[in-house]
Design a protein around this motif. Structure first.
Motif, PDB file in Angstrom:
ATOM      1  N   ARG A 111       0.838  -1.204   0.000  1.00 25.82           N
ATOM      2  CA  ARG A 111       0.000   0.000   0.000  1.00 25.82           C
ATOM      3  C   ARG A 111       0.873   1.254   0.000  1.00 25.82           C
ATOM      4  NH1 ARG A 111      -2.551   3.491   3.754  1.00 25.82           N
ATOM      5  NH2 ARG A 111      -4.579   4.132   2.973  1.00 25.82           N
ATOM      6  N   GLU A 112       1.868   1.268   0.869  1.00 25.74           N
ATOM      7  CA  GLU A 112       2.787   2.407   0.969  1.00 25.74           C
ATOM      8  C   GLU A 112       3.507   2.651  -0.357  1.00 25.74           C
ATOM      9  OE1 GLU A 112       7.131   2.939   2.960  1.00 25.74           O
ATOM     10  OE2 GLU A 112       5.589   2.066   4.247  1.00 25.74           O
ATOM     11  N   ALA A 155       2.781   5.979  -2.935  1.00 31.24           N
ATOM     12  CA  ALA A 155       3.893   6.912  -3.111  1.00 31.24           C
ATOM     13  C   ALA A 155       4.027   7.366  -4.563  1.00 31.24           C
ATOM     14  CB  ALA A 155       5.198   6.258  -2.652  1.00 31.24           C
ATOM     15  N   GLU A 185      -6.476   4.990  -3.942  1.00 26.02           N
ATOM     16  CA  GLU A 185      -6.936   3.726  -3.385  1.00 26.02           C
ATOM     17  C   GLU A 185      -8.449   3.657  -3.464  1.00 26.02           C
ATOM     18  OE1 GLU A 185      -6.175   0.988   0.588  1.00 26.02           O
ATOM     19  OE2 GLU A 185      -5.562   3.091   0.589  1.00 26.02           O
ATOM     20  N   ARG A 204      10.581  -6.360  -1.108  1.00 28.76           N
ATOM     21  CA  ARG A 204      10.170  -4.968  -1.296  1.00 28.76           C
ATOM     22  C   ARG A 204      10.748  -4.347  -2.572  1.00 28.76           C
ATOM     23  NH1 ARG A 204       8.234  -0.836   2.165  1.00 28.76           N
ATOM     24  NH2 ARG A 204       8.786   1.232   1.397  1.00 28.76           N
ATOM     25  N   SER A 234       8.571  -2.891  -5.611  1.00 28.64           N
ATOM     26  CA  SER A 234       8.607  -1.457  -5.868  1.00 28.64           C
ATOM     27  C   SER A 234       8.880  -1.181  -7.344  1.00 28.64           C
ATOM     28  CB  SER A 234       9.669  -0.799  -4.991  1.00 28.64           C
ATOM     29  OG  SER A 234       9.754   0.571  -5.268  1.00 28.64           O
TER      30      SER A 234
END
Length: 107
Positions: free
Chosen positions: A2-3, A7, A13, A80, A84
């Motif tokens: 989510r983060e 970003a 969302e 991560r 990303s």
């Protein structure tokens, strides 16, 4: 996840199929699968094919996604950094030029 998604410029969302989803405008970037443990992620089909071979414990598809530019990502095993990068690439494929201009390549 989510983060990382939020970003990215212009990502909002919402819900898709009753699960948390992330969109750029009206275009689906990613959503939580109904199983609550898997991410449905927009991806180029050629990239998807190589990821499915390189890391089948993390990346996979079902028959439903075979002909669509999406893949499934096991949240329990994805790291991560690759996630990303995949989100960034998917965002770049969906974002309008005005949003792309706000973010330099690799930023």
């Amino acid at each position: 996840m989510r983060e990382l998604a939020l970003a990215l410029p212009g990502v909002e969302e919402g819900l898709s199929y009753g699960t948390p989803a992330f969109r750029v405008g009206k275009k689906l970037l990613a959503r939580l699968h109904e199983d609550g443990e898997t991410l449905v992620l927009k991806v180029d089909l050629l990239v998807r094919d190589s990821l499915l071979v390189a890391d089948p414990d993390t990346f996979f598809i079902t028959d439903h996604y075979q002909d669509y530019p999406y893949m499934l990502v096991r949240l329990a095993t994805v790291r991560r950094e690759p996630l990303s990068g995949l989100l960034e690439t998917a965002w770049r494929s969906l974002a309008p030029k005005r949003l792309l201009a706000t973010r330099k390549e690799g930023a």
